[in-house]
Design a protein around this motif. Structure first.
Motif, PDB file in Angstrom:
ATOM      1  N   CYS A 184      -3.603 -25.775  51.730  1.00  0.00           N
ATOM      2  CA  CYS A 184      -3.042 -26.847  50.903  1.00  0.00           C
ATOM      3  C   CYS A 184      -4.026 -27.996  50.748  1.00  0.00           C
ATOM      4  O   CYS A 184      -4.154 -28.582  49.666  1.00  0.00           O
ATOM      5  CB  CYS A 184      -1.738 -27.357  51.527  1.00  0.00           C
ATOM      6  SG  CYS A 184      -0.360 -26.196  51.422  1.00  0.00           S
ATOM      7  N   GLY A 185      -4.726 -28.327  51.832  1.00  0.00           N
ATOM      8  CA  GLY A 185      -5.706 -29.407  51.766  1.00  0.00           C
ATOM      9  C   GLY A 185      -6.843 -29.087  50.815  1.00  0.00           C
ATOM     10  O   GLY A 185      -7.288 -29.955  50.050  1.00  0.00           O
ATOM     11  N   GLY A 215      -7.157 -18.473  48.123  1.00  0.00           N
ATOM     12  CA  GLY A 215      -6.564 -17.963  49.356  1.00  0.00           C
ATOM     13  C   GLY A 215      -7.305 -16.754  49.899  1.00  0.00           C
ATOM     14  O   GLY A 215      -7.489 -16.618  51.116  1.00  0.00           O
ATOM     15  N   TYR A 216      -7.745 -15.870  49.008  1.00  0.00           N
ATOM     16  CA  TYR A 216      -8.472 -14.679  49.444  1.00  0.00           C
ATOM     17  C   TYR A 216      -9.837 -15.055  50.018  1.00  0.00           C
ATOM     18  O   TYR A 216     -10.285 -14.472  51.012  1.00  0.00           O
ATOM     19  CB  TYR A 216      -8.632 -13.707  48.281  1.00  0.00           C
ATOM     20  CG  TYR A 216      -9.255 -12.396  48.674  1.00  0.00           C
ATOM     21  CD1 TYR A 216      -8.626 -11.561  49.590  1.00  0.00           C
ATOM     22  CD2 TYR A 216     -10.476 -11.999  48.139  1.00  0.00           C
ATOM     23  CE1 TYR A 216      -9.200 -10.354  49.967  1.00  0.00           C
ATOM     24  CE2 TYR A 216     -11.054 -10.794  48.507  1.00  0.00           C
ATOM     25  CZ  TYR A 216     -10.405  -9.974  49.421  1.00  0.00           C
ATOM     26  OH  TYR A 216     -10.985  -8.782  49.796  1.00  0.00           O
ATOM     27  N   THR A 226      -1.377 -16.023  50.241  1.00  0.00           N
ATOM     28  CA  THR A 226      -2.477 -15.063  50.362  1.00  0.00           C
ATOM     29  C   THR A 226      -3.183 -15.203  51.703  1.00  0.00           C
ATOM     30  O   THR A 226      -3.557 -14.199  52.329  1.00  0.00           O
ATOM     31  CB  THR A 226      -3.496 -15.274  49.225  1.00  0.00           C
ATOM     32  OG1 THR A 226      -2.826 -15.188  47.968  1.00  0.00           O
ATOM     33  CG2 THR A 226      -4.595 -14.223  49.280  1.00  0.00           C
ATOM     34  N   PHE A 227      -3.345 -16.424  52.166  1.00  0.00           N
ATOM     35  CA  PHE A 227      -4.106 -16.679  53.391  1.00  0.00           C
ATOM     36  C   PHE A 227      -3.251 -16.550  54.650  1.00  0.00           C
ATOM     37  O   PHE A 227      -3.705 -16.014  55.666  1.00  0.00           O
ATOM     38  CB  PHE A 227      -4.727 -18.078  53.310  1.00  0.00           C
ATOM     39  CG  PHE A 227      -5.575 -18.443  54.495  1.00  0.00           C
ATOM     40  CD1 PHE A 227      -6.439 -17.529  55.076  1.00  0.00           C
ATOM     41  CD2 PHE A 227      -5.518 -19.722  55.027  1.00  0.00           C
ATOM     42  CE1 PHE A 227      -7.219 -17.872  56.168  1.00  0.00           C
ATOM     43  CE2 PHE A 227      -6.300 -20.077  56.108  1.00  0.00           C
ATOM     44  CZ  PHE A 227      -7.151 -19.145  56.683  1.00  0.00           C
ATOM     45  N   ILE A 241      -9.904 -24.890  39.160  1.00  0.00           N
ATOM     46  CA  ILE A 241     -10.199 -23.921  38.105  1.00  0.00           C
ATOM     47  C   ILE A 241      -9.865 -22.495  38.533  1.00  0.00           C
ATOM     48  O   ILE A 241      -9.337 -21.709  37.754  1.00  0.00           O
ATOM     49  CB  ILE A 241     -11.679 -24.022  37.692  1.00  0.00           C
ATOM     50  CG1 ILE A 241     -12.011 -25.456  37.243  1.00  0.00           C
ATOM     51  CG2 ILE A 241     -12.015 -23.033  36.585  1.00  0.00           C
ATOM     52  CD1 ILE A 241     -13.472 -25.694  37.002  1.00  0.00           C
ATOM     53  N   LEU A 242     -10.176 -22.182  39.788  1.00  0.00           N
ATOM     54  CA  LEU A 242      -9.922 -20.833  40.277  1.00  0.00           C
ATOM     55  C   LEU A 242      -8.421 -20.572  40.408  1.00  0.00           C
ATOM     56  O   LEU A 242      -7.653 -21.483  40.712  1.00  0.00           O
ATOM     57  CB  LEU A 242     -10.571 -20.642  41.650  1.00  0.00           C
ATOM     58  CG  LEU A 242     -12.087 -20.542  41.715  1.00  0.00           C
ATOM     59  CD1 LEU A 242     -12.535 -20.465  43.166  1.00  0.00           C
ATOM     60  CD2 LEU A 242     -12.584 -19.322  40.945  1.00  0.00           C
ATOM     61  N   PRO A 243      -7.983 -19.341  40.206  1.00  0.00           N
ATOM     62  CA  PRO A 243      -6.598 -19.005  40.523  1.00  0.00           C
ATOM     63  C   PRO A 243      -6.332 -19.259  42.006  1.00  0.00           C
ATOM     64  O   PRO A 243      -7.190 -18.931  42.850  1.00  0.00           O
ATOM     65  CB  PRO A 243      -6.506 -17.513  40.180  1.00  0.00           C
ATOM     66  CG  PRO A 243      -7.614 -17.276  39.211  1.00  0.00           C
ATOM     67  CD  PRO A 243      -8.713 -18.216  39.612  1.00  0.00           C
ATOM     68  N   PRO A 244      -5.195 -19.825  42.353  1.00  0.00           N
ATOM     69  CA  PRO A 244      -4.917 -20.105  43.773  1.00  0.00           C
ATOM     70  C   PRO A 244      -5.040 -18.874  44.672  1.00  0.00           C
ATOM     71  O   PRO A 244      -5.474 -18.982  45.822  1.00  0.00           O
ATOM     72  CB  PRO A 244      -3.478 -20.635  43.744  1.00  0.00           C
ATOM     73  CG  PRO A 244      -3.327 -21.228  42.385  1.00  0.00           C
ATOM     74  CD  PRO A 244      -4.128 -20.340  41.472  1.00  0.00           C
TER      75      PRO A 244
END
Length: 233
Positions: A102-103, A66-67, A172-173, A59-62
């Motif tokens: 990714c996991g 990442g943030y 992002t990460f 649901i969350l934006p990727p």
């Protein structure tokens, strides 16, 4: 057809994507089976909350995911700082961090596929094994696990495919470092940002499609073989 030949840097991005996706799938698998079994077989306070947390990455934006990983798993984050100081484990801006991102992004797909398979298992088969003296772990290994193998395979393929295509959370990460964190999606994005990069982006796009189709075909063949073996058994 010379333009289809991948450069060394492009091959590096392909190999890194395969590495990241494979590790993301393999490391997620035992946790996915455990969480799917708990959600399918147990009722407890907070089950809805656990289910929501598991599916939150969908649901969350990727970029948000990442943030959050950067805040918690970075070297200055509470978890990342602890792992770095005590065990020398660093995820931020490393390929291992790409595998972690990714996991996490693919975990809901893995859990969903396995949970549906577990819920489809006839509970009477498990009860019959228990009446014969089998312990719960033995029942799972000898009865439940063989029956849910097609679902596990489907979940693994979905996880692998999602990991291959993940972009927002990883960039992002772990950023977009060539040779370290630049996966196929990041490399394609880089090509689209430079003049004359269209051919490189197209090459890597074709590679991504070929890998995804190969994985899907292989999973279909493997699932059919398992089903045929179970029918014969």
């Amino acid at each position: 057809m010379e333009w289809l030949r991948l450069s060394p840097d492009e091959w590096t991005a392909v190999r890194l994507s395969l590495r990241v996706s494979t590790w993301a799938t393999l490391v997620s698998l035992p946790f996915g089976i455990l969480v799917a079994w708990v959600l399918a077989r147990r009722d407890f306070p907070g089950k809805a909350l656990l289910n929501g947390l598991v599916h939150l990455p969908l649901i969350l934006p990727p970029v948000v995911t990442g943030y959050i990983l950067l805040l918690t798993m970075g070297r200055r984050g509470p978890i990342g700082g602890f792992l770095d100081q005590h065990f020398g484990i660093v995820f931020a801006f490393r390929w291992t961090g790409a595998a972690l991102a990714c996991g996490i992004m693919a975990f809901p797909l893995l859990v969903r596929a396995i949970r549906l398979s577990i819920e489809a298992v006839d509970r009477r088969l498990e009860a019959a094994a228990e009446t014969l003296g089998a312990s719960p772990p033995l029942v799972f290994l000898t009865v439940t696990l063989p029956l849910i193998l097609p679902g596990i395979i489907a979940g693994m393929i979905l996880t692998f495919a999602k990991a291959m295509g993940e972009f927002g959370a990883t960039i992002t990460f772990v950023s977009n470092i060539p040779g370290e964190t630049q996966t196929l999606p990041s490399a394609i994005y880089t090509f689209t940002q430079i003049p004359g990069g269209g051919q490189g982006a197209l090459r890597l796009t074709l590679v991504s499609i070929a890998i995804a189709m190969t994985a899907l075909i292989a999973s279909e063949i493997f699932a059919r073989r398992i089903s045929r073996a179970m029918d014969l058994g």
